[in-house]
Write an enzyme that holds these catalytic residues in place. Structure first.
Site, PDB file in Angstrom:
ATOM      1  CD  GLU A 259      -2.905  -1.178   2.218  1.00  0.00           C
ATOM      2  OE1 GLU A 259      -2.238  -0.989   3.553  1.00  0.00           O
ATOM      3  OE2 GLU A 259      -4.203  -1.432   2.254  1.00  0.00           O
TER       4      GLU A 259
ATOM      5  CD  GLN B 228       0.759  -5.827   2.893  1.00  0.00           C
ATOM      6  OE1 GLN B 228       0.090  -5.146   3.341  1.00  0.00           O
ATOM      7  NE2 GLN B 228       0.240  -7.049   3.267  1.00  0.00           N
TER       8      GLN B 228
END
Lengths: 768, 768
Positions: B488, B601
């Site tokens: 993100e 991530q």
């Protein structure tokens, strides 16, 4: 829904009452004087839908930010244009019934904004629920001659009865902002006092120490004779009034005049506010309504003498352009460098803030051409004054060493906006601020401004660009990642051509200015270098960027690409899109808009417009013909740029189509939002459409060029532009272009459609 | 700040009182049973900082959306996990002084969560301001055996005085959510009644008709003898209580037991709610605390029998993994397909919603391995039940013909999230939902589920992908524009490799399933085709996309590119970044994060993890070694995937580093936010780290593979995994891997580090 105003060259007229049109009319009929302004609310009680708003330039409220998802770097507040004391209010009771047009039978209705004179009048005949019929006349203005003064003349004539009329002439500080984030009251009471025929309300904003005082003097007359009716004196929290009660006969005219002085501690010591406003209000009353009005009209008359545009044969166009000029002139008068041009001016609250890149990109050319240089210069000084804040703003985003990022939206130099893709990424705004320095300098020849102030601003901006780009090993060039261009229907893109372009141009321009200072203003050079702590490495770095910047381009199409990989999109012209999809911003979800090819407003074309001289006609045509068909113009700032470029490439039909979209945006409520206020800054675009578009006027250092284009279906077959900068009057008809010198200069060099002429100011005018 | 709990293999223990640790402890010591759950708030008054929360699975509130800037397509509400009736409350007064630990001198403090038995106990000795010293003992649990029941045993022993003690045993529905968008009260009163030793509060949520009843039965004893003290019966708005007043001697133990039944109209008719909860509460009281507790412990005992992981020699690791398993098991028990696994479970309110892609991507493997198939199946059925809503959701974004987009965050299938770059663009979530269908089927062999339900889901998702891509003329391939991948820290990018990958895989998988149904489940085929209104063109279109999808790739580096133009970024490993910049999400503005190379991530690596078998070891290594060094792991879901891949490529040190980051995230409050609640879904990642990471376990259709990796510095030199699916117990030490069959199967094929074995369930176990 639109407000069906009548066509008239000088006036905005509404000759009927429709409750659904009231809020739109309140926006359209707004008046102001650059310091004070207000929506055209009724003076008396009104229970229908209304957005009451009186605004004071520069007085704002830091309303706590409201976001769904906080991002690091967001500002704590959004500066809101502040609804302040309602000073026009007059509650009227006719034989114990409160006058409220929403509850009357309207027999005759006439609302007029006289743009020539800056006067708002209203004439209403109506029947109350108690069957009393009256005639209401109201006239008001906010003085251009004396910036603290607003005046109302308000009368009631009984038409079918003898009876009692009461007027409650009041000041009311119990006001709210309809756009408040958390339904807060923004004002604290300081003091109020009411006397016979006088009174004041003094308030202070919460959080910030803006203090404002309004002082009211009222006069009651019957049939123009002053009446010594002892008013009932009311004093409440943030509210004062005098209640006059008089018995009148049928046909007599009972009238109240209000003379209100309003000012803030931006222009006075707190301790002087009351005395100052009292003196001004009392003196205004002494001078009388007619004298004040005359002084006011005189200022407007002088203003129009330098800015009017006349369009023969097309009243709608004539009314449209004058409405735009009128609004711009009453929003910003250029005598205070702490003020700027809010997106809604004094016509509404929406969007908040007072300053967007609209000022530099659209408004400055207007004020430069229609006012003395000081007005545009003050707009530049505004940014110069806020340079420290722009540097702080950049520091918050990780930039160092004097890099400056001017805010997207601001009142005092601090960023107010809180949408990451705009606030942090729509950084092209920074470039427009540099561009305006150059534009001003080119226009006025005032390089001294650059030396003293402008250089600081453009160096700060250049430092930002130099840090914002990075060297791409993959491209072996500099790139600029993660930006939003002028086309806000793309977010977080890489290598937006326009942003890369204006960034590179800023660096080049700043280097050129530094060179010029060194060579031509040698006395100043060391001072400048020291003041800015400017390092030699910066020259080298900036030059390296200028020489190695990446610009996305498609060889095959011969167009600059709006951003990297733009051609991965499916390209489908707007005209082939089912109309049910428009406007996109109401019909499509944001992701769909983003991945589509559709463009909100000029982006590559904005760059070509700014730097037109760098591109040949073929390049301009290719880019225009590629981008315009996929542009939806859902920004009020879009059509004007397209009008200008369409005129440039002789696409007269497209130019005319674009002109229609920009010129009566609010009058005809194209965007269905005029009730929130008018689109003030885009009004400068309408002016640009005529002056730079149809007249094709370009101001060069030593001459002025014209390349007029009149579209075939242009009803205004003859238009005249008053153009202050060189005391010109330009008249364009299908037959040709006439230019005359109004006063001053002996000779002016002009180029009309490529042919050079010398204009001699003799009688008659000679063209050589 | 962290809450300094003691190390213990089975317990979470806090042996001291610090007011700053109370809120964190409230999260860590939370208890629940899949239907009810709560933070570990004190029963008695507490004036220190506390976040009181009792939650009921599936009961939520549609809280009006709060955004700064509305985007077309945003949902009207965000479903909030709903704080409901406080049923544990016991106000205590000691000789007229209210017991409040924040105002006492704490002489001894012991708070324990016994994870083996699911029991929360507290023992406190303290001196009140009136110098009375007391010992407080509290024990409570929420029954795993009877899902409506919670019980508290709470006693006070005077240590240095004879005196009066009052207990007010209450139910209080006057509760609020700390994360309410507009400070609303979410509950309406329906009814409450108080009797001697009994009472109830019945409430209904505003906006939605969730009705909840809590029924309380209280028992007072002194020295374990039931006392017939006539309580003072209190009844107020949404509040009932019994106030018991008794005189006790020094050393005597005054005790209240509360037996509360709570349920909602999700499990009963409105008219039955009161009767049902009364019956259950009364019966629980009759059965008695000890019997209820025993039944509860028995369920936990059975649960641990199928899910425990033993780590010898590393108590911190042992406590960490058990804490994670315990929380997962008490958050979701899998017997109601309308429930899901909220990001905070029953430990807090933050984030709202109950369902994220975490469920499919992380939790399903855990539940599949530790519970019977029905549990994971119910998680799939949850999405199947919400397919219509996913189709509606896609329609809002312009998709048609049965395309389904599952929401980013939801309670009931409707999207709750309101951040365009996530809500509209983080669409890879859709792929994980298809992936889970395949994972379940591969794991269980239950293709019948696909035929009956799964196919509808994956066809809906495939239709979405087929419409979401577009054919790029420039690339002559299909592209997917404007997405946010799992990372993100990039928004609105083009051709996110992972999203392109999982989209293409979904299409392939769906085509494969349709083919299999046609060939092997021919009886169903026509039904399926008709039910889905499936067209032949869809086969063709999907195949065309599968064959012509674009995947960004860099030849030179041999890595898949996270998105188009990723290599335009400046690539600088996290280790070379000054530590003062971390965590990025607190130190950098959003734009800076976005244009940096840093990854929140696993993104490309998430795809390689999911589809590991498609890539050779060199490809996996190259990609891991390129991406991991620029990954900041600022998502709790990141380290586990990196642990698993690091284990795969024998990078044992990195695997161990990643394990440390995931396993005690909440216990050691790594993210400095455990006071808001625990990171429930990422706890499944910790489990994956051991099972798929260190043990290298992969479940194949006909065998199980192990490629264990023990890092050199791994203190837990021996760990055992209970693995239900094949009734295995796996023991990994540095010396090797031992596997035994616990029960059931006669033989199991296993592959350990590439060598095939056949495990024979005899005594002793034979490996052939």
């Amino acid at each position: 829904m639109k407000c069906n105003v009548k066509l008239d060259p000088w006036k905005i007229i509404l000759d009927h009452y429709d409750e659904h049109e009231v809020e739109i009319a309140e926006s359209l009929f707004s008046i102001g004087n650059g310091c004070l302004g207000q929506r055209a609310n009724f003076e008396e009680n009104y229970s229908g839908r209304t957005l009451r708003g009186s605004y004071i330039a520069g007085v704002y409220y830091p309303d706590k930010t409201r976001v769904g998802w906080w991002k690091n770097g967001y500002p704590e507040y959004f500066a809101k244009v502040l609804n302040s004391t309602n000073w026009i209010g007059i509650n009227v009771t006719i034989d114990d019934e409160i006058l409220d047009l929403a509850k009357c039978t309207i027999l005759n209705y006439y609302h007029e904004l006289d743009m020539k004179n800056g006067v708002l009048t209203r004439n209403v005949k109506c029947r109350l629920q108690n069957d009393k019929e009256i005639e209401l006349n109201a006239i008001r203005f906010i003085s251009m001659a004396q910036k603290e003064v607003g005046a109302v003349r308000y009368s009631i004539k009984p038409l079918n009865f003898d009876g009692n009329i009461t007027f409650e002439s009041y000041l009311d500080g119990n006001v709210v902002n309809s756009d408040s984030n958390y339904d807060e009251i923004f004002w604290n009471r300081i003091d109020e006092k009411s006397y016979e025929n006088e009174g004041y309300v003094m308030m202070e904003t919460k959080k910030l120490p803006f203090m404002v005082c309004s002082y009211l003097t009222s006069v009651l007359t019957v049939n123009s004779e002053k009446v010594d009716s002892k008013p009932n004196v009311i004093e409440k929290d943030k509210f004062v009034s005098d209640i006059y009660s008089i018995d009148v006969k049928k046909g007599e005219v009972a009238q109240v005049e209000k003379f209100v002085a309003t000012t803030s501690n931006r222009y006075s010591e707190n301790t002087e506010l009351l005395k100052k406003t009292k003196t001004i209000s009392n003196k205004a009353c002494e001078a009388g309504f007619d004298a004040l009005l005359e002084a006011h009209i005189n200022v407007w008359s002088k203003t129009w003498n330098t800015c009017d545009i006349t369009i023969d044969g097309d009243v709608a166009a004539q009314q449209g352009i004058r409405f735009n000029i009128f609004q711009l002139m009453q929003t910003y008068t250029g005598d205070d460098s702490r003020l700027n041009i809010g997106p809604k001016g004094f016509t509404g609250e929406k969007y908040g803030g007072s300053t967007y890149w609209d000022t530099e990109a659209y408004c400055i050319p207007f004020y430069l051409s229609t006012c003395n240089n000081e007005v545009a210069r003050n707009l530049l000084v505004y940014r110069h004054n806020q340079l420290d804040k722009a540097i702080e703003n950049a520091e918050k985003l990780g930039f160092t060493d004097g890099a400056a990022l001017y805010p997207m939206v601001t009142m005092n130099g601090e960023e107010c906006h809180n949408e990451w893709e705009i606030t942090f990424e729509e950084i092209h705004r920074n470039g427009a601020i540099a561009y305006a320095v150059d534009f001003y300098e080119r226009y006025t020849g005032d390089f001294q401004y650059v030396v003293e102030k402008g250089i600081d601003v453009i160096v700060g901006i250049s430092r930002f660009w130099a840090q914002r780009v990075n060297f791409s090993k993959a491209k072996n060039q500099y790139v600029m990642l993660g930006v939003t261009g002028p086309n806000e229907y793309e977010n977080n893109v890489n290598n937006n051509w326009y942003t890369n372009k204006i960034a590179t141009w800023t660096l080049k321009y700043t280097l050129r200015c530094l060179k010029k200072i060194k060579e031509e203003y040698a006395d100043y050079y060391n001072t400048v270098i020291e003041r800015l702590n400017f390092k030699n490495e910066e020259f080298e770095k900036w030059n390296h960027i200028v020489e190695n910047m990446y610009f996305p381009y498609d060889e095959e199409l011969g167009v600059f690409l709006q951003q990297d990989n733009f051609l991965d999109k499916e390209i489908l012209p707007v005209k082939d899109l089912n109309k049910s999809n428009l406007p996109l911003n109401q019909k499509w979800s944001w992701d769909r808009i983003l991945r589509s090819c559709y463009i909100k407003q000029a982006d590559v074309l904005q760059g070509i417009y700014f730097f037109e001289d760098e591109y040949d006609m073929e390049t301009i045509k290719k880019n225009f013909n590629f981008y315009e068909p996929i542009t939806v113009h859902e920004s009020s700032l879009s059509p004007c740029v397209h009008n200008i470029l369409a005129s440039k490439i002789d696409n007269a039909d497209k130019a005319y189509e674009m002109y229609l979209r920009t010129s009566r945006l609010d009058l005809d409520n194209y965007n269905n939002d005029s009730e929130d206020g008018c689109h003030i800054t885009s009004m400068a675009g309408t002016w640009l459409s005529i002056v730079q578009g149809f007249a094709g006027m370009r101001v060069r250092h030593n001459h002025i060029e014209f390349n007029p284009t009149l579209p075939d279906n242009w009803n205004g077959y003859n238009f005249k532009i008053l153009y202050r900068g060189n005391n010109l009057q330009v008249s364009v008809t299908k037959e040709g272009t006439d230019i005359s010198i109004l006063e001053g200069n002996d000779t002016i060099d002009v180029v009309i459609k490529g042919e050079s002429y010398k204009l001699v100011n003799s009688n008659p005018i000679k063209i050589q």
